[in-house]
Design a protein around this motif. Structure first.
Motif, short mmCIF file in Angstrom:
data_model
loop_
_atom_site.label_atom_id
_atom_site.label_comp_id
_atom_site.label_asym_id
_atom_site.label_seq_id
_atom_site.Cartn_x
_atom_site.Cartn_y
_atom_site.Cartn_z
N VAL A 1 0.82 -1.10 -0.08
CA VAL A 1 -0.07 0.03 0.12
C VAL A 1 0.94 1.02 -0.03
O VAL A 1 1.78 1.26 0.73
N PRO A 2 0.57 2.17 -0.87
CA PRO A 2 1.28 3.62 -0.71
C PRO A 2 1.41 4.12 0.32
O PRO A 2 0.29 4.32 1.08
N SER A 3 2.49 4.85 0.87
CA SER A 3 2.48 5.12 2.34
C SER A 3 1.33 6.62 2.26
O SER A 3 0.88 6.82 3.26
N ARG A 4 1.13 7.24 1.22
CA ARG A 4 0.36 8.36 1.14
C ARG A 4 -1.15 7.83 1.39
O ARG A 4 -2.12 8.85 1.76
N LYS A 5 -1.55 6.49 1.26
CA LYS A 5 -2.79 6.12 1.56
C LYS A 5 -3.05 5.54 2.93
O LYS A 5 -4.14 4.94 3.23
N LYS A 6 -2.02 5.31 3.68
CA LYS A 6 -1.74 4.64 4.78
C LYS A 6 -2.31 5.44 5.98
O LYS A 6 -1.55 6.81 6.18
N LEU A 7 -2.74 5.15 7.08
CA LEU A 7 -2.85 5.83 8.45
C LEU A 7 -2.19 4.85 9.37
O LEU A 7 -2.49 3.54 9.18
#
Length: 524
Positions: free
Chosen positions: A296-302
């Motif tokens: 998962v791309p880091s920009r999509k993760k919390l």
């Protein structure tokens, strides 16, 4: 010779003390002539009728009246507190009460609430109190209330929080700034300044936004027609709701219902539900097991461990979602009000299937969810046929998650594979765990040396054999040869699943994977 007028003393005597629920069931006997009344509210919120006027009360309030009043207390009220009637004896007729206040309802200091509860307890059990103890308690209570009139100032954050909770429970009613200020015990002008400083909105703006968010939640989860929805959220007609909805959301209620929703998930179980529905969240929490399945791309993760409220608000606000999905967030949901409607899923009160169906309803994927569940049920049917051939009657089972010094076992409401064992495959938890409250609490913590007390036919350990054997207190329980010398041993078969991350999930994807691992262990 000038005549000197002496100031006469007044004495205050309690006549009747009872809990509010008792007062509600004895309405025909309340308020004797010349009696004064104190209502000390210790919990809940609701409305009473005072001389024909509706007065709203909630925890932390006191109502004072120094004359006979016409009071209506509904039998089904949700207030908890203490009802105190008292009289005043004075040599100068009926004096004005020193507890008089510019408003009948005001904040009650914590000490006064404690004294009122003690007074009620003593009143109901006079044999346990020495002489004059109740009079002393009552005098202390009056003194605390009198001192609070000039000395006690409730912190602003406390009354703001109380007002917000009240608004959240009564947003569909006709609420005014004056009512809210009375609830807070401050002037309307001070209330407006403090409320805006705390929420960033005026009182009316906040009410409007809350009503529209509630309308969005209902639309997302199967709303009634527009006119009925308007009445539910506090508007008299559907056209007015539609106009306010468009002002806040930017589109009409019908357009919002039809559009494809961008979603943020604040829990990895709900992110997995979205993945099973082939919905990619704009932002989501992902477990380590999920990330091993798919990067998962880091920009999509919390972050899984959560982030500070300021950072969370900034990221969510930038994402501009149509809806936020999470387990219940009583504190954060108010902070996220300006971002998007929050669908709060009650933890432990909904199984993973019900959560999955709710998320499918929110995202418009009901058909996909039912197809997914039908396939899962078919897998369960195949698994049960295989277990019938291999092991026959299911018996008892327990799932253990090992900590540093203790183990944890779970009911099906907490997952860890028990939702499959107990619901889908026909196993049952040991009676000893049920007797100790496993089903009510959801999980139990067990000391390693106590594990042997809960014998089960099948014992599943989510970690690996190596990890379990590294814990010295468990070594004697894990080896059959050593178990023969133990008075109380687990007795059943022990399975090492070696998948603690997978079994932490409580969602469609995790349940599907857990089913495969459990069947493989049981039939190997």
């Amino acid at each position: 010779m000038k005549r000197v007028t002496r100031k006469m003393h007044s004495f205050y005597i309690p006549l009747r003390v009872m809990a509010l629920d008792t007062a509600a069931s004895n309405r025909e006997h309340i308020i004797q002539p010349l009696s004064c009344l104190l209502l000390v509210i210790t919990g809940g919120s609701g409305a009473i009728a005072l001389n024909g006027e509706q007065i709203r009360l909630s925890s932390g309030h006191i109502l004072c009246s120094d004359s006979p009043v016409d009071i209506g207390l509904p039998r089904s009220h949700k207030l908890q507190g203490v009802w105190i009637e008292y009289t005043v004896i004075s040599g100068t007729g009926r004096p004005a009460s020193p507890l008089n206040h510019d408003q009948p309802v005001r904040s009650c200091p914590p000490r006064a609430s404690e004294l009122a509860v003690q007074l009620l307890s003593g009143w109901n059990q006079p044999e346990k109190r020495p002489p004059f103890a109740l009079q002393l308690l009552f005098t202390e209570l009056l003194t605390a209330l009198y001192d609070s009139t000039s000395q006690y100032i409730e912190p602003q954050d406390q009354w703001i929080d109380r007002v917000l909770h009240y608004i959240d429970a009564h947003y569909h009613e006709d609420l005014t700034r004056g009512q809210a200020a009375g609830l807070a015990g401050v002037t309307p002008e001070h209330f407006s300044r403090a409320f805006r400083a705390s929420t960033g909105q005026t009182f009316n703006e906040y009410i409007t936004l809350l009503r529209i968010r509630k309308a969005q939640q209902r639309i997302l989860t199967g709303a009634p027609n527009l006119s009925t929805l308007a009445l539910e959220v506090g508007y008299s007609e559907g056209t007015y709701l539609s106009r306010k909805f468009k002002q806040v959301v930017g589109i009409s209620p019908s357009a919002y219902h039809r559009k494809s929703k961008s979603v943020v998930s604040l829990n990895f179980n709900h992110t997995a539900s979205l993945q099973a529905l082939e919905v990619v969240p704009r932002l989501g929490v992902y477990s380590a097991w999920m990330e091993r399945m798919q990067s998962v791309p880091s920009r999509k993760k919390l972050p899984d461990e959560g982030i500070g409220s300021a950072d969370l608000y900034e990221r969510l606000s930038s994402a501009r979602p149509d809806v936020i999905i999470s387990y219940s967030l009583p504190d954060k949901s108010k902070q996220l009000l300006a971002v998007a409607p929050v669908i709060e899923i009650p933890f432990m009160h909904m199984g993973w299937r019900e959560q999955f169906r709710l998320i499918a309803e929110v995202t418009g994927r009901r058909t996909q969810a039912e197809a997914w569940l039908s396939l899962y049920d078919w897998h369960c049917h195949q698994a049960n046929q295989l277990l019938d051939q291999r092991i026959g009657a299911r018996g008892t089972a327990i799932v253990l998650e090992l900590g540093a010094e203790t183990a944890y076992c779970f009911s099906s409401s907490y997952g860890r594979g028990t939702q499959i064992l107990y619901h889908d495959l026909g196993f049952r938890p040991p009676l000893g765990l049920v007797a100790e409250g496993l089903l009510d609490r959801g999980y139990l913590e067990i000391a390693f040396h106590d594990i042997a007390r809960y014998s089960a036919d099948h014992i599943f350990i989510t970690s690996s054999r190596e990890a379990a054997e590294a814990l010295e207190p468990l070594q004697s329980l894990l080896h059959p040869a050593k178990q023969q010398h133990i008075a109380n041993s687990p007795a059943g078969r022990i399975y090492f699943l070696n998948q603690p991350g997978m079994f932490y999930g409580f969602d469609p994807l995790s349940s599907e994977a857990q089913l495969k691992v459990l069947i493989q262990a049981l039939t190997s």
